[in-house]
Design an enzyme around this catalytic site. Sequence first.
Site, PDB file in Angstrom:
ATOM      1  N   CYS A 121     -36.391 -17.959  15.835  1.00  0.00           N
ATOM      2  CA  CYS A 121     -37.340 -16.698  15.971  1.00  0.00           C
ATOM      3  C   CYS A 121     -36.636 -15.347  16.834  1.00  0.00           C
ATOM      4  O   CYS A 121     -36.588 -14.300  16.408  1.00  0.00           O
ATOM      5  CB  CYS A 121     -38.600 -16.907  16.464  1.00  0.00           C
ATOM      6  SG  CYS A 121     -39.780 -15.619  16.406  1.00  0.00           S
ATOM      7  N   LEU A 125     -46.963 -22.642  16.726  1.00  0.00           N
ATOM      8  CA  LEU A 125     -45.692 -22.096  16.257  1.00  0.00           C
ATOM      9  C   LEU A 125     -44.494 -22.306  16.842  1.00  0.00           C
ATOM     10  O   LEU A 125     -44.256 -21.643  17.978  1.00  0.00           O
ATOM     11  CB  LEU A 125     -45.793 -20.650  16.134  1.00  0.00           C
ATOM     12  CG  LEU A 125     -47.219 -20.051  15.600  1.00  0.00           C
ATOM     13  CD1 LEU A 125     -47.475 -18.641  15.696  1.00  0.00           C
ATOM     14  CD2 LEU A 125     -47.515 -20.626  13.989  1.00  0.00           C
ATOM     15  N   GLU A 141     -47.518 -31.458  25.848  1.00  0.00           N
ATOM     16  CA  GLU A 141     -47.712 -32.842  25.065  1.00  0.00           C
ATOM     17  C   GLU A 141     -47.637 -33.974  26.002  1.00  0.00           C
ATOM     18  O   GLU A 141     -48.099 -35.148  26.000  1.00  0.00           O
ATOM     19  CB  GLU A 141     -46.889 -32.813  23.977  1.00  0.00           C
ATOM     20  CG  GLU A 141     -47.408 -31.951  22.509  1.00  0.00           C
ATOM     21  CD  GLU A 141     -46.291 -31.667  21.746  1.00  0.00           C
ATOM     22  OE1 GLU A 141     -45.556 -30.665  22.135  1.00  0.00           O
ATOM     23  OE2 GLU A 141     -46.482 -32.012  20.497  1.00  0.00           O
ATOM     24  N   ARG A 201     -38.219 -25.133   7.231  1.00  0.00           N
ATOM     25  CA  ARG A 201     -39.048 -25.832   6.413  1.00  0.00           C
ATOM     26  C   ARG A 201     -39.893 -24.667   5.445  1.00  0.00           C
ATOM     27  O   ARG A 201     -40.298 -23.633   5.851  1.00  0.00           O
ATOM     28  CB  ARG A 201     -40.142 -26.767   6.831  1.00  0.00           C
ATOM     29  CG  ARG A 201     -39.374 -27.961   7.273  1.00  0.00           C
ATOM     30  CD  ARG A 201     -40.469 -29.017   8.059  1.00  0.00           C
ATOM     31  NE  ARG A 201     -40.230 -29.242   9.332  1.00  0.00           N
ATOM     32  CZ  ARG A 201     -40.992 -29.619  10.146  1.00  0.00           C
ATOM     33  NH1 ARG A 201     -42.208 -29.592  10.028  1.00  0.00           N
ATOM     34  NH2 ARG A 201     -40.611 -29.728  11.503  1.00  0.00           N
ATOM     35  N   GLY A 253     -41.316 -26.239  14.199  1.00  0.00           N
ATOM     36  CA  GLY A 253     -42.476 -26.682  13.170  1.00  0.00           C
ATOM     37  C   GLY A 253     -43.648 -26.026  13.398  1.00  0.00           C
ATOM     38  O   GLY A 253     -43.760 -25.602  14.537  1.00  0.00           O
ATOM     39  N   GLY A 285     -43.301 -22.717  21.181  1.00  0.00           N
ATOM     40  CA  GLY A 285     -42.015 -21.637  21.538  1.00  0.00           C
ATOM     41  C   GLY A 285     -42.388 -20.344  21.220  1.00  0.00           C
ATOM     42  O   GLY A 285     -42.318 -19.344  21.700  1.00  0.00           O
ATOM     43  N   ILE A 286     -42.702 -20.296  20.050  1.00  0.00           N
ATOM     44  CA  ILE A 286     -42.778 -18.845  19.169  1.00  0.00           C
ATOM     45  C   ILE A 286     -44.533 -18.088  19.525  1.00  0.00           C
ATOM     46  O   ILE A 286     -44.566 -17.082  20.270  1.00  0.00           O
ATOM     47  CB  ILE A 286     -42.915 -18.929  17.643  1.00  0.00           C
ATOM     48  CG1 ILE A 286     -41.402 -19.187  17.413  1.00  0.00           C
ATOM     49  CG2 ILE A 286     -43.213 -17.411  17.169  1.00  0.00           C
ATOM     50  CD1 ILE A 286     -41.362 -19.466  15.717  1.00  0.00           C
ATOM     51  N   HIS A 327     -48.743 -32.618  15.114  1.00  0.00           N
ATOM     52  CA  HIS A 327     -48.755 -31.616  16.294  1.00  0.00           C
ATOM     53  C   HIS A 327     -50.198 -32.006  16.909  1.00  0.00           C
ATOM     54  O   HIS A 327     -50.503 -30.954  17.455  1.00  0.00           O
ATOM     55  CB  HIS A 327     -48.809 -30.148  16.034  1.00  0.00           C
ATOM     56  CG  HIS A 327     -47.493 -29.770  15.583  1.00  0.00           C
ATOM     57  ND1 HIS A 327     -47.270 -28.858  14.699  1.00  0.00           N
ATOM     58  CD2 HIS A 327     -46.276 -30.237  15.892  1.00  0.00           C
ATOM     59  CE1 HIS A 327     -45.946 -28.358  14.458  1.00  0.00           C
ATOM     60  NE2 HIS A 327     -45.289 -29.293  15.213  1.00  0.00           N
ATOM     61  N   ASN A 336     -40.011 -39.391  24.179  1.00  0.00           N
ATOM     62  CA  ASN A 336     -40.346 -38.968  22.565  1.00  0.00           C
ATOM     63  C   ASN A 336     -38.989 -39.186  21.993  1.00  0.00           C
ATOM     64  O   ASN A 336     -37.930 -38.594  22.326  1.00  0.00           O
ATOM     65  CB  ASN A 336     -40.564 -37.350  22.775  1.00  0.00           C
ATOM     66  CG  ASN A 336     -40.511 -36.662  21.486  1.00  0.00           C
ATOM     67  OD1 ASN A 336     -40.438 -37.351  20.336  1.00  0.00           O
ATOM     68  ND2 ASN A 336     -41.086 -35.485  21.142  1.00  0.00           N
ATOM     69  N   ARG A 390     -44.445 -41.041  22.278  1.00  0.00           N
ATOM     70  CA  ARG A 390     -44.947 -40.306  21.242  1.00  0.00           C
ATOM     71  C   ARG A 390     -44.607 -40.902  20.142  1.00  0.00           C
ATOM     72  O   ARG A 390     -43.347 -41.291  19.765  1.00  0.00           O
ATOM     73  CB  ARG A 390     -44.352 -38.757  21.434  1.00  0.00           C
ATOM     74  CG  ARG A 390     -44.659 -38.078  20.140  1.00  0.00           C
ATOM     75  CD  ARG A 390     -44.036 -36.593  20.259  1.00  0.00           C
ATOM     76  NE  ARG A 390     -44.438 -35.793  18.982  1.00  0.00           N
ATOM     77  CZ  ARG A 390     -43.691 -35.107  18.530  1.00  0.00           C
ATOM     78  NH1 ARG A 390     -42.579 -34.705  18.783  1.00  0.00           N
ATOM     79  NH2 ARG A 390     -44.418 -34.212  17.404  1.00  0.00           N
TER      80      ARG A 390
END
Length: 408
Positions: free
Chosen positions: A288, A213, A394, A245, A216, A340-341, A184, A16, A95
């Site tokens: 977060c 989440l 992924e 963003r 991005g 991650g969130i 995603h 990636n 990717r």
Amino acid sequence: MNQNNTNNPIAILVINCGSSSVKFSLIQPHTGDTLLSGLAECLLTKQASITLKHAQEKTVLPLTSPFDHQSALAVLVQHLHDNNLVNMIKAVGHRVVHGGEKYAQPVLITAKVEQEINQLAALAPLHNPANLIGIKACKTAFSQLPQVAIFDTAFHQTMPEKAYLYGIPSTLYTEHGIRRYGFHGTSHYFVAKQAASLLNKPLSECHLISAHLGNGCSITAIKAGESVDTSLGMTPLEGVMMGTRSGDIDAGIIFHLVNKLGYNIDDVDTLLNKKSGLLGLSQLSNDCRTLEDAMLNSLDEKEQKQATLALRVFCYRIAKSIASYSASLTQLDALIFTGGIGENSSWVRAEIIKQLGLLNFFVCDEKNTAARFGQGGNIAKENARACLVIATNEEWVIAEQSAKLLEL
Ligand code: ADP
């Protein structure tokens, strides 16, 4: 799966590539086992380094001149040789962020495919050129191996016109390709497949809403296993609010910034992509964890209030987006949290779910608190609609799809 694979294990090198970083992992496609992983970062600067995680050991090495992607891959290749891992690698899976309308499936990278990825850079100027750097560097470093591209937009190519067209003159779509593509996709596909197995039915019979989440963020409606709408758009700026963003805003704000407040278009780009979202609203952090900590523990009242507000706006906008996808589906088996969130923040999940009672989503506090750090599962109350916490992977999808394409 080829029966010989058990005796003669194979692996795919998953790459990636960003403009100043390369993430890599060596994955056994049929099991998902990661044999090695790592990250080269700060490329093209003298601080460039590579971190290799292998056999539970982490090694950080500085890179030498010219400090570029090729320098990083040279260290990786040497490490693979030193550890007798080279022979098992059968392909490199990349990717690639934007496949436009052309690529709904993985593809073997040829000169023509490279050319098309380059043309698609018009739609993803930050990402596709960086992905191409990785492809070219791997062609040199692994000249004998086939290279496969897996596109982040591919899973969303099943969206109907009514979901991907914007309410702007249709010639902008027909002549310039301006439409929703979504991103995603590899993650939404992976967690949908995992959800199908948790729900004990084929993916083609699953109706899901998936919330990825991370830094991005995107929400996807999945009908009978296929993406039918998603919140990221022609670029990864649309939809829900993210780390830096803005997500959706009134487009009129842009005219106001330019015409009345003296912004130029690059300033607006930076503002909406890099200085907005959780960071912009909290004026504290895009992260977060940092915001939750400030919300729960900060002794600075202003900081505590701003962190709380940013997180509440973030969750409300996600809940609203999830609810909006009830218009895209006729049945709904489960809501999925990933990224991650989504995988770790019980506070964010609870805050989102408690705004979705009309859809019969109710959280079980105990299960929700337990679902973190790799522990997933259904966090819904009994008799409520399923809410699944699923760790995304992924890299495994990229390895698996590369192996499938090459019939390995
Ligand atoms: P990316 O989109 O860059 O792949 P990730 O999926 O790794 O990002 O997600 C990064 C986000 O996940 C950050 O906002 C981080 O704070 C958040 N996160 C990670 N662990 C936790 C945790 N334990 N609690 C709350 N948030 C977390």
